[in-house]
Every structure is written in structure tokens, then in C-alpha cells.
Write an enzyme that holds these catalytic residues in place. Structure first.
Site, PDB file in Angstrom:
ATOM      1  N   ASP A 151      -0.220   5.164   1.131  1.00  0.00           N
ATOM      2  CA  ASP A 151      -0.506   6.026   2.282  1.00  0.00           C
ATOM      3  C   ASP A 151      -0.511   5.223   3.573  1.00  0.00           C
ATOM      4  O   ASP A 151      -1.238   4.228   3.690  1.00  0.00           O
ATOM      5  CB  ASP A 151      -1.874   6.701   2.120  1.00  0.00           C
ATOM      6  CG  ASP A 151      -1.861   7.851   1.127  1.00  0.00           C
ATOM      7  OD1 ASP A 151      -1.341   8.914   1.487  1.00  0.00           O
ATOM      8  OD2 ASP A 151      -2.360   7.670   0.002  1.00  0.00           O
ATOM      9  N   ASP A 159      -1.798  -0.721   6.102  1.00  0.00           N
ATOM     10  CA  ASP A 159      -1.984  -0.059   7.395  1.00  0.00           C
ATOM     11  C   ASP A 159      -3.445   0.164   7.758  1.00  0.00           C
ATOM     12  O   ASP A 159      -3.767   0.366   8.920  1.00  0.00           O
ATOM     13  CB  ASP A 159      -1.283   1.307   7.391  1.00  0.00           C
ATOM     14  CG  ASP A 159      -2.046   2.328   6.565  1.00  0.00           C
ATOM     15  OD1 ASP A 159      -2.588   3.295   7.126  1.00  0.00           O
ATOM     16  OD2 ASP A 159      -2.115   2.160   5.328  1.00  0.00           O
ATOM     17  N   ASP A 192       0.864  -1.174   0.000  1.00  0.00           N
ATOM     18  CA  ASP A 192       0.000   0.000   0.000  1.00  0.00           C
ATOM     19  C   ASP A 192       0.907   1.233   0.000  1.00  0.00           C
ATOM     20  O   ASP A 192       2.130   1.118   0.191  1.00  0.00           O
ATOM     21  CB  ASP A 192      -0.888  -0.029   1.251  1.00  0.00           C
ATOM     22  CG  ASP A 192      -1.732   1.214   1.401  1.00  0.00           C
ATOM     23  OD1 ASP A 192      -2.385   1.619   0.425  1.00  0.00           O
ATOM     24  OD2 ASP A 192      -1.711   1.796   2.494  1.00  0.00           O
TER      25      ASP A 192
END
Length: 216
Positions: free
Chosen positions: A10, A165, A8
């Protein structure tokens, strides 16, 4: 046998959440809405802007929603000129290069943000494949972005590790059948495990991660 690492963007390669939160706070005040961290983490982080705006501001037309999303991301890019890689990112990318593993970026971020952040972080050459949710029929938490990454790389889910996250990202990777490691930059270690992450670490320097990688 692991042949690819899927990341990922961000909150995983860099911690952008404080800037995204600040930008949303300022914009939503114009609509008489105040948000706090709890609302941001439960209903906004990791989701597509279109879904966020439909959820929080259902009175807006699609064109108004798109205009708001574009303004939000333009403000974000102005504030994010000094982004830094999350601790240990450089190490795991170098490790993957040494072992000739494929690397893909799988993100819900808008294309302009992806290009901007990769340039600021000096990571543009590091990913042979970039999967943008905006180009698909569904973004995270749907498994489609990760399924597409596996298809494009020509590998099975058992040959990849995903790093995520956010709740939406972890659900997406887990639903695609990929061994998923949660990065606790925006949510607690326990919460990430509760969401289905096989492992949760604070960042890419975590000894638990490197113990796992040593077995690959």
C-alpha cells in the site's frame, strides 16, 4: 552487493491511501468520529488495523474490533477494482528480473487485501516471498517483518534495498538495518528523510533512484 529488493504494498506499489482514507471516514462516522488527513497520516497510515482500532476506539472488544476491521477491508476491496501500479513499478521489476535479484513483499496489509491487490495489479508472479505482518508476533514499525524477509531469503541487511512510503514501514526497515528508500506517495520527501530513509523519491521514475541503481 545487492541481491534482493523488498517492497511494501500500500502506497509503494500503488497509491491506495485515498481509498483507505475514504473508507475509514465513512466507517468512523458511525461511531461519531470525524477524521481528517492529518490524523489519518499521523495515527493510521501504515499501521495494523488492530492497532488503529485500539487507538481510536478503545471501547470496542477484540471481537468487535475484528468485525470492524473486516468490514473496512471488504469495503476497500469493493472500491479498489481499478488500482494502478505506481509510476515506474513495472520498470524496476523488469530491471530486477534482468539482474536476477530476489523480490519480496513485506506488508502490514491483511492477507485478503494482499491477494486482491496483487491480482488487480497483475503482480502475483513477481514476488518469490510474501511476508504478512498478520502471521508474525509484531508488524511494522517493529523490524520483525523485514528481519523475517532477510532470514527467509538467506541474506544480510546489507544485501537488500527496501522501498516504503509510511512512517511505520520506514521505521521497520531502518531498524532492520536495511538501506531504505522512501516513496513520497503519502508523505513529503523531507518527512521521509527525517524518519530515517536514506533516499526519498516521488515514484520509481525518479532519476535519483536510477542513478543509484546504475551503481549496483
Amino acid at each position: 552487493m545487492i541481491s534482493a529488493l523488498l517492497f511494501d504494498l500500500d502506497g509503494t506499489l500503488c497509491n491506495t491511501d485515498p481509498i483507505h482514507f475514504q473508507t475509514w471516514v465513512e466507517l468512523l462516522l458511525d461511531y461519531g468520529m470525524e477524521i481528517d488527513q492529518d490524523l489519518y497520516q499521523s495515527r493510521m497510515t501504515g499501521r495494523l488495523n488492530e492497532a488503529i482500532i485500539k487507538d481510536l476506539l478503545p471501547q470496542l472488544s477484540p471481537s468487535q474490533g475484528k468485525q470492524l476491521a473486516d468490514e473496512k477491508e471488504a469495503r476497500f476491496r469493493k472500491l479498489a477494482l481499478k488500482l494502478e501500479r505506481l509510476a515506474g513499478v513495472s520498470n524496476i521489476l523488469a530491471w530486477s528480473e534482468q539482474r536476477e535479484l530476489s523480490r519480496a513483499l513485506v506488508t502490514n496489509a491483511p492477507p485478503k487485501n494482499v491477494e486482491f491487490m496483487l491480482q488487480v495489479l497483475e503482480l502475483t508472479p513477481m514476488f518469490e516471498l510474501v511476508i504478512l505482518a498478520e502471521n508474525l508476533s509484531a508488524g511494522k514499525p517493529d523490524p520483525l517483518p523485514y528481519q523475517m524477509a532477510l532470514t527467509e531469503l538467506g541474506i544480510s541487511a546489507s544485501e537488500a534495498i527496501a522501498f516504503e512510503d509510511s512512517p511505520s514501514g520506514i521505521r521497520s526497515a531502518v531498524r532492520a538495518g536495511i538501506y531504505t528508500i522512501g516513496i513520497a506517495s503519502t508523505h513529503s520527501l523531507n518527512h521521509l528523510k527525517d524518519l530515517g530513509a536514506s533516499m526519498a523519491i516521488s515514484d520509481f521514475t525518479d532519476p535519483e533512484l536510477w542513478r543509484l541503481l546504475d551503481t549496483i
